[in-house]
Scaffold this motif. Structure first.
Motif, short mmCIF file in Angstrom:
data_model
loop_
_atom_site.label_atom_id
_atom_site.label_comp_id
_atom_site.label_asym_id
_atom_site.label_seq_id
_atom_site.Cartn_x
_atom_site.Cartn_y
_atom_site.Cartn_z
N LEU A 91 -4.36 11.88 32.98
CA LEU A 91 -5.24 12.77 33.72
C LEU A 91 -6.60 12.13 34.00
N ALA A 92 -6.68 10.81 33.83
CA ALA A 92 -7.91 10.06 34.11
C ALA A 92 -9.11 10.70 33.43
N SER A 93 -8.99 10.88 32.12
CA SER A 93 -10.07 11.46 31.31
C SER A 93 -10.51 12.82 31.85
N LEU A 96 -8.37 14.17 36.84
CA LEU A 96 -7.21 14.66 37.59
C LEU A 96 -6.74 16.03 37.11
N SER A 97 -7.52 16.67 36.27
CA SER A 97 -7.19 18.05 35.87
C SER A 97 -7.53 19.01 36.99
N GLY A 98 -8.41 18.58 37.89
CA GLY A 98 -8.84 19.43 38.99
C GLY A 98 -10.01 20.33 38.65
N LYS A 99 -10.53 20.23 37.43
CA LYS A 99 -11.60 21.15 37.04
C LYS A 99 -13.00 20.61 37.30
N TYR A 100 -13.14 19.33 37.62
CA TYR A 100 -14.47 18.77 37.85
C TYR A 100 -14.74 18.60 39.33
N GLU A 128 -12.37 10.78 45.49
CA GLU A 128 -10.94 10.46 45.57
C GLU A 128 -10.09 11.61 45.04
N VAL A 129 -10.52 12.25 43.97
CA VAL A 129 -9.80 13.41 43.44
C VAL A 129 -9.73 14.51 44.49
#
Length: 182
Positions: A91-93, A96-100, A128-129
Motif C-alpha cells: 500500500l506504499a506506506s 495507496l490506501s486512498g485516504k491521503y 500519481e495516486v
C-alpha cells in the motif's frame, strides 16, 4: 519455524557462508521449513541471484503500484529460480490506501515526513495516486483492496504483506483476493 528470513542487510553480511551453513543445518534438522531473503533495495539482484545457492525458497521485496522496480530484474530472476515472492509495503506506506490527499502532513516521527525532498516527493506520489484512482481503480472498489489485488496479479508475486491496525482492515485486506476472481 515456518520461514526464517535474512532481512535487509548488506551484501557483505549476506555473503556469510557460516550463516547459511548454520541455517541449512537447522533446515535439515527440521527446525526451519523454509528460508527467505528480504532484500533491502528493490534492485538488489546480487542477493536475488544467489538466493537458491543459499537454499532460499522465498524473496521479500518492496513492490506496489508506485514502486515497480522489481519487475525489471528481480522478478525475472525469481521466476527463473522458482522462488516465491512476498510483496511488502503493497500500500506504499498508506499512500495507496486512498485516504491521503495533497497537502497531508505527517508527524516528525513518521518516516513519510523525512528527507530533504519529503514534501515534493509526497506531492508527486499523491498526484500519481490521484491519477491511479481516477484512471485505474474500478468504480466502487476501495483503493486499498485494488492495490493489494494489483500486486497479486503479477505472475511472480505469491503473497502480499499489508499492514493492519483494525479488524476491519484485516477483512478489507482479505477481500482483495476476491478481485482476482474478476
Amino acid at each position: 519455524v515456518d520461514m526464517y528470513q535474512f532481512h535487509s542487510l548488506s551484501d557483505r553480511d549476506f555473503d556469510n557462508d557460516a550463516l547459511w551453513t548454520m541455517l541449512d543445518k537447522q533446515k535439515h534438522a527440521g527446525k526451519i521449513c523454509h528460508l527467505g531473503i528480504s532484500i533491502g533495495a528493490n534492485t538488489n539482484i546480487h542477493q536475488t541471484e544467489k538466493a537458491t545457492d543459499y537454499g532460499a525458497d522465498v524473496i521479500q521485496v518492496v513492490y506496489n503500484r508506485l514502486d515497480r522496480k522489481p519487475e525489471a530484474e528481480v522478478f525475472p530472476s525469481c521466476e527463473r529460480q522458482n522462488l516465491g515472492v512476498l510483496a511488502r509495503v503493497p500500500l506504499a506506506s498508506g499512500f495507496l490506501s486512498g485516504k491521503y490527499r495533497k497537502g497531508v502532513l505527517f508527524p516528525d516521527n513518521d518516516h513519510r515526513s523525512r528527507g530533504n525532498d519529503a514534501v515534493e516527493e509526497r506531492a508527486r506520489m499523491l498526484d500519481e495516486v490521484k491519477r491511479i484512482r481516477e484512471d485505474e481503480v474500478p468504480e466502487g472498489v476501495p483503493m486499498s483492496e485494488w492495490a493489494l489485488a494489483w500486486c497479486l496479479r503479477h505472475p511472480a508475486v505469491h503473497s502480499v504483506i499489508p499492514g493492519c491496525k483494525t479488524p476491519e482492515q484485516v477483512e478489507a485486506n482479505a477481500r482483495a483476493a476476491e478481485l482476482l476472481e474478476n
